[in-house]
Design a protein around this motif. Structure first.
Motif, short mmCIF file in Angstrom:
data_model
loop_
_atom_site.label_atom_id
_atom_site.label_comp_id
_atom_site.label_asym_id
_atom_site.label_seq_id
_atom_site.Cartn_x
_atom_site.Cartn_y
_atom_site.Cartn_z
N ASP A 166 27.51 -27.80 -72.12
CA ASP A 166 28.54 -28.19 -71.14
C ASP A 166 29.48 -27.05 -70.80
OD1 ASP A 166 27.61 -30.85 -71.08
OD2 ASP A 166 28.78 -31.37 -72.86
N THR A 167 29.19 -25.85 -71.28
CA THR A 167 30.09 -24.71 -71.09
C THR A 167 29.67 -23.87 -69.90
OG1 THR A 167 30.49 -24.62 -73.49
CG2 THR A 167 31.07 -22.66 -72.20
N PRO A 168 30.48 -23.78 -68.86
CA PRO A 168 30.13 -22.95 -67.71
C PRO A 168 30.31 -21.47 -68.04
CG PRO A 168 32.30 -23.91 -67.39
CD PRO A 168 31.76 -24.49 -68.66
N LEU A 169 29.44 -20.65 -67.46
CA LEU A 169 29.48 -19.21 -67.72
C LEU A 169 29.57 -18.39 -66.44
CD1 LEU A 169 26.68 -19.16 -70.45
CD2 LEU A 169 29.16 -19.11 -70.84
N TRP A 204 20.32 -24.29 -71.67
CA TRP A 204 21.15 -23.36 -70.90
C TRP A 204 20.32 -22.72 -69.80
CZ3 TRP A 204 19.42 -18.34 -70.71
CH2 TRP A 204 18.55 -17.94 -71.72
N ASN A 205 21.00 -22.19 -68.80
CA ASN A 205 20.35 -21.36 -67.78
C ASN A 205 21.37 -20.43 -67.17
OD1 ASN A 205 21.32 -22.66 -65.09
ND2 ASN A 205 20.60 -24.40 -66.32
N LEU A 206 20.89 -19.28 -66.76
CA LEU A 206 21.74 -18.24 -66.16
C LEU A 206 21.02 -17.66 -64.95
CD1 LEU A 206 22.57 -16.03 -69.31
CD2 LEU A 206 23.88 -18.00 -68.48
N ALA A 207 21.79 -17.29 -63.93
CA ALA A 207 21.24 -16.56 -62.79
C ALA A 207 22.30 -15.61 -62.28
CB ALA A 207 20.80 -17.52 -61.68
N ASP A 265 26.21 -15.02 -62.02
CA ASP A 265 26.77 -15.73 -60.87
C ASP A 265 26.93 -17.21 -61.18
OD1 ASP A 265 27.01 -13.53 -59.09
OD2 ASP A 265 24.87 -13.63 -58.67
N LYS A 266 25.86 -17.80 -61.73
CA LYS A 266 25.89 -19.21 -62.11
C LYS A 266 25.25 -19.35 -63.48
CE LYS A 266 26.76 -22.34 -59.76
NZ LYS A 266 28.04 -23.11 -59.61
N GLY A 267 25.94 -20.03 -64.38
CA GLY A 267 25.37 -20.21 -65.70
C GLY A 267 26.02 -21.35 -66.44
N ALA A 297 34.64 -20.71 -76.45
CA ALA A 297 33.37 -21.42 -76.28
C ALA A 297 32.39 -20.59 -75.46
CB ALA A 297 33.60 -22.77 -75.62
N GLN A 298 32.89 -19.95 -74.41
CA GLN A 298 32.02 -19.11 -73.60
C GLN A 298 31.52 -17.90 -74.39
OE1 GLN A 298 34.85 -18.50 -70.40
NE2 GLN A 298 33.64 -19.79 -69.00
#
Length: 200
Positions: free
Chosen positions: A48-51, A4-7, A42-44, A84-85
């Motif tokens: 396969d789950t977008p955040l 996973w990654n988040l920004a 903003d982007k995560g 899922a999120q």
């Protein structure tokens, strides 16, 4: 474990005088720390789950120096999240999925509760705010430094966003009423910056 990654952006507000001594591992100015930390993604992605576009917040109470005492924490998750999120956010911010959130979670001694709630997060570079109706309101604004520019702190040992300089701010309002906590103060410490987290 899913990669996973988040920004995005984050801010925190607490009951210390600005600038908060806790980030230098010094005792809080009032002997205890009462804080709200809020993130906007903003982007995560988690597996396969977008955040993208989701918010998370933690209310934190530390009864003494933050690195020497265990925290009591309440967690708030964006009610716009799908099942899922929501599971992904719980895994990441609960410290079960590695990365810097796992470091932060290591300070927690008691999780007093977790809720899915409506959350409005706003950040424009100078001001940041979070509203959780009926629960919390936090608003901070950048303090002006030399030439009316921002005052930043980098490399502080207790940080929410490693590698990112934090802009020093002051709260215009900070109130929380939940889980037996009734906090209400303004004119106290705040910090804000970008953040970037990843599972590796």
């Amino acid at each position: 474990m899913s990669p996973w990654n988040l920004a995005g952006t984050y801010f925190e507000a607490c009951n210390c005088e600005a600038a908060c001594p806790c980030i230098f591992t010094s005792p809080p100015t009032e002997g205890e720390c009462k804080a709200m930390v809020a993130w906007h993604i903003d982007k995560g992605i988690y597996g396969d789950t977008p955040l993208d576009g989701l918010n998370v917040a933690l209310a934190v109470h530390a009864p003494g120096t933050m690195v020497a005492t265990k925290w009591k924490v309440a967690a708030y998750f964006d009610d716009k999240a799908s099942a899922a999120q929501n599971d992904a956010l719980h895994a990441i911010f609960g410290g079960k999925a590695g990365g810097h959130p796992a470091v932060l979670a290591s300070f927690i001694g008691e999780m007093v509760g977790a809720k899915s709630v409506p959350m409005e997060y706003i950040a424009d570079g100078r001001k940041s705010s979070l509203s959780i109706p009926g629960v919390a309101e936090a608003q901070i604004e950048q303090l002006n430094g030399q030439g009316a520019g921002p005052i930043t702190i980098a490399g502080h040992p207790l940080c929410i966003a490693p590698g990112k300089p934090a802009t020093v701010a002051r709260s215009s309002r900070f109130a929380l009423d939940d889980f037996g906590w009734g906090w209400n103060f303004s004119g106290k410490a705040g910090l804000m910056s970008d953040f970037a987290y990843a599972s590796e």
